[in-house]
Design a protein around this motif. Structure first.
Motif, PDB file in Angstrom:
ATOM      1  N   THR A 216       0.795  -1.207  -0.134  1.00 58.59           N
ATOM      2  CA  THR A 216       0.037   0.167  -0.077  1.00 58.59           C
ATOM      3  C   THR A 216       0.928   1.240   0.022  1.00 58.59           C
ATOM      4  O   THR A 216       2.252   1.298   0.247  1.00 58.59           O
ATOM      5  CB  THR A 216      -0.881   0.030   1.235  1.00 58.59           C
ATOM      6  N   LEU A 217       0.286   2.436  -0.459  1.00 55.61           N
ATOM      7  CA  LEU A 217       0.970   3.764  -0.284  1.00 55.61           C
ATOM      8  C   LEU A 217       1.487   3.869   1.157  1.00 55.61           C
ATOM      9  O   LEU A 217       2.738   4.430   1.344  1.00 55.61           O
ATOM     10  CB  LEU A 217       0.098   4.810  -0.758  1.00 55.61           C
ATOM     11  N   HIS A 218       0.807   3.739   2.192  1.00 54.29           N
ATOM     12  CA  HIS A 218       1.134   3.831   3.355  1.00 54.29           C
ATOM     13  C   HIS A 218       2.222   3.145   3.748  1.00 54.29           C
ATOM     14  O   HIS A 218       3.547   3.538   4.503  1.00 54.29           O
ATOM     15  CB  HIS A 218       0.016   3.407   4.485  1.00 54.29           C
ATOM     16  N   GLU A 219       2.248   1.895   3.441  1.00 57.08           N
ATOM     17  CA  GLU A 219       3.662   1.007   3.849  1.00 57.08           C
ATOM     18  C   GLU A 219       4.850   1.648   3.243  1.00 57.08           C
ATOM     19  O   GLU A 219       5.882   1.419   3.423  1.00 57.08           O
ATOM     20  CB  GLU A 219       3.367  -0.461   3.235  1.00 57.08           C
ATOM     21  N   ALA A 220       4.538   1.933   1.677  1.00 57.32           N
ATOM     22  CA  ALA A 220       5.761   2.629   0.960  1.00 57.32           C
ATOM     23  C   ALA A 220       6.376   3.776   1.800  1.00 57.32           C
ATOM     24  O   ALA A 220       7.525   4.019   1.631  1.00 57.32           O
ATOM     25  CB  ALA A 220       5.274   2.655  -0.513  1.00 57.32           C
ATOM     26  N   GLN A 221       5.574   4.576   2.041  1.00 53.64           N
ATOM     27  CA  GLN A 221       5.855   5.933   2.643  1.00 53.64           C
ATOM     28  C   GLN A 221       6.724   5.752   4.147  1.00 53.64           C
ATOM     29  O   GLN A 221       7.469   6.307   4.372  1.00 53.64           O
ATOM     30  CB  GLN A 221       4.681   6.863   2.794  1.00 53.64           C
ATOM     31  N   THR A 222       6.261   4.522   4.746  1.00 48.23           N
ATOM     32  CA  THR A 222       6.806   4.263   6.006  1.00 48.23           C
ATOM     33  C   THR A 222       7.789   3.406   6.355  1.00 48.23           C
ATOM     34  O   THR A 222       8.390   2.891   7.139  1.00 48.23           O
ATOM     35  CB  THR A 222       5.705   3.921   7.118  1.00 48.23           C
ATOM     36  N   MET A 223       8.291   3.072   4.874  1.00 45.89           N
ATOM     37  CA  MET A 223       9.254   2.190   4.659  1.00 45.89           C
ATOM     38  C   MET A 223      10.885   2.592   4.913  1.00 45.89           C
ATOM     39  O   MET A 223      10.875   3.906   4.745  1.00 45.89           O
ATOM     40  CB  MET A 223       9.189   1.459   3.164  1.00 45.89           C
ATOM     41  N   ASP A 224      11.879   1.962   5.338  1.00 39.33           N
ATOM     42  CA  ASP A 224      13.133   2.363   5.460  1.00 39.33           C
ATOM     43  C   ASP A 224      13.519   2.922   4.106  1.00 39.33           C
ATOM     44  O   ASP A 224      13.703   2.485   3.039  1.00 39.33           O
ATOM     45  CB  ASP A 224      13.815   1.498   5.896  1.00 39.33           C
ATOM     46  N   ARG A 225      14.060   4.127   4.051  1.00 37.20           N
ATOM     47  CA  ARG A 225      14.549   4.916   2.935  1.00 37.20           C
ATOM     48  C   ARG A 225      15.714   4.140   2.206  1.00 37.20           C
ATOM     49  O   ARG A 225      15.726   4.055   0.954  1.00 37.20           O
ATOM     50  CB  ARG A 225      15.000   6.211   3.091  1.00 37.20           C
ATOM     51  N   ALA A 226      16.539   3.375   2.897  1.00 34.07           N
ATOM     52  CA  ALA A 226      17.650   2.727   2.314  1.00 34.07           C
ATOM     53  C   ALA A 226      17.111   1.469   1.568  1.00 34.07           C
ATOM     54  O   ALA A 226      17.408   1.366   0.667  1.00 34.07           O
ATOM     55  CB  ALA A 226      18.630   2.277   3.596  1.00 34.07           C
TER      56      ALA A 226
END
Length: 316
Positions: A216-226
């Motif tokens: 989901t978009l929420h999971e992608a946004q809260t994912m570790d940037r690295a």
């Protein structure tokens, strides 16, 4: 003398009495008529039943032929869509998935029609089990259902969890535009987690019912940037990925729905072919059994009438 010739001696009076008991019955008046009328009604009902089973067999054979024709069209559309759907799904599958707590949205894809085996029942079952499992963990669950059969299976017990439903989708030719409309509804609900329940086509005689976890978009946004950059660096984006990510994610929802719906449509038609073939086979076996019973009853009636004629002729 004359009376003796007409009625016979005391020993020969038993033949007319026996004939009367056979024709009129032991009660003397109505028994034989009841037997004949009962046999006639039995033959008539058997004939009507044979006619109805024969009509049923014709209908199931016709439905099998229709399903076979639709199967070829749906399978062609599914094969055509795979090069379009698979690359987008492969892109998002590179993202690391973590089982986190939070609300769950379940998107179930079923059909509008029945007589296709357990295709719709299995999707409703796996959606129901997922709902029960998530609620047992304390996570709120919302559902979106495609197809009348899925709505009918889940509405009675879980109607308050159904957030949106899409009915009569099979009445028009399925296109990516309809998948985009459903994807917009998913994006507008802003799901924390998303699970798509559908059927995956394997062959003409088998399919798998799967519950796919979508990013989901929420999971992608809260994912570790690295981790996110590591997964996406193999692709080039123009403009930058952060500018197009929202639109790309909605496009991802649409491709998942589009591919799952076409897979489910092919599974539905293949299952309907098998179901109608089995129904035609069962109708043929039933017709053979009823025909045997009918022929036995008809022969018994003919034999009874012949016995009555012979008994009457020998008594004269």
């Amino acid at each position: 003398m004359f009376s003796k010739r007409v009625l016979g001696s005391s020993s020969s009076c038993a033949a007319p009495a026996m004939l009367g008991s056979r024709v009129l019955g032991l009660n003397g008046t109505v028994g034989g008529i009841e037997v004949q009328s009962r046999q006639a009604a039995s033959l008539k009902s058997l004939k009507a039943r044979m006619r109805s089973v024969e009509n049923m067999r014709k209908i199931t054979k016709a439905m099998k032929m229709v399903a076979a024709a639709k199967l070829k069209q749906d399978e062609k559309r599914m094969q055509t869509s795979r090069p379009f759907v698979q690359p987008v799904q492969n892109l998002f599958e590179r993202l690391p998935m973590e089982d986190k707590a939070g609300g769950m949205h379940i998107f179930g894809i079923t059909s509008d029609k029945g007589l296709c085996g357990g295709v719709n029942t299995q999707v409703a079952k796996i959606a129901r089990n997922s709902l029960i499992e998530e609620e047992a963990k304390g996570n709120p669950v919302k559902m979106m259902i495609v197809g009348n059969k899925g709505i009918a299976a889940l509405k009675r017990l879980y109607g308050d969890r159904i957030q949106k439903s899409f009915e009569e989708a099979a009445k028009v030719s399925w296109t990516f535009a309809y998948a985009s409309i459903m994807a917009e509804a998913i994006a507008a609900s802003e799901p924390t987690r998303l699970k798509v329940c559908s059927n995956k086509f394997k062959s003409l005689v088998s399919y798998d019912t799967v519950a796919s976890q979508c990013v989901t978009l929420h999971e992608a946004q809260t994912m570790d940037r690295a981790e996110f950059s590591k997964a996406m660096d193999v692709y080039s984006f123009e403009p930058s990925i952060y500018e197009v990510w929202d639109d790309l994610h909605e496009f991802y929802y649409a491709t998942v729905i589009h591919g799952a719906y076409l897979e489910g449509a092919v599974s539905e038609q293949s299952s309907r072919m098998s179901a109608m073939e089995n129904a035609s086979k069962n109708a043929s076996e039933m017709l053979e059994k009823i025909s045997l019973i009918y022929n036995r009853a008809r022969q018994a009636k003919i034999t009874t009438e012949l016995c009555e004629i012979i008994s009457g002729a020998s008594a004269v």
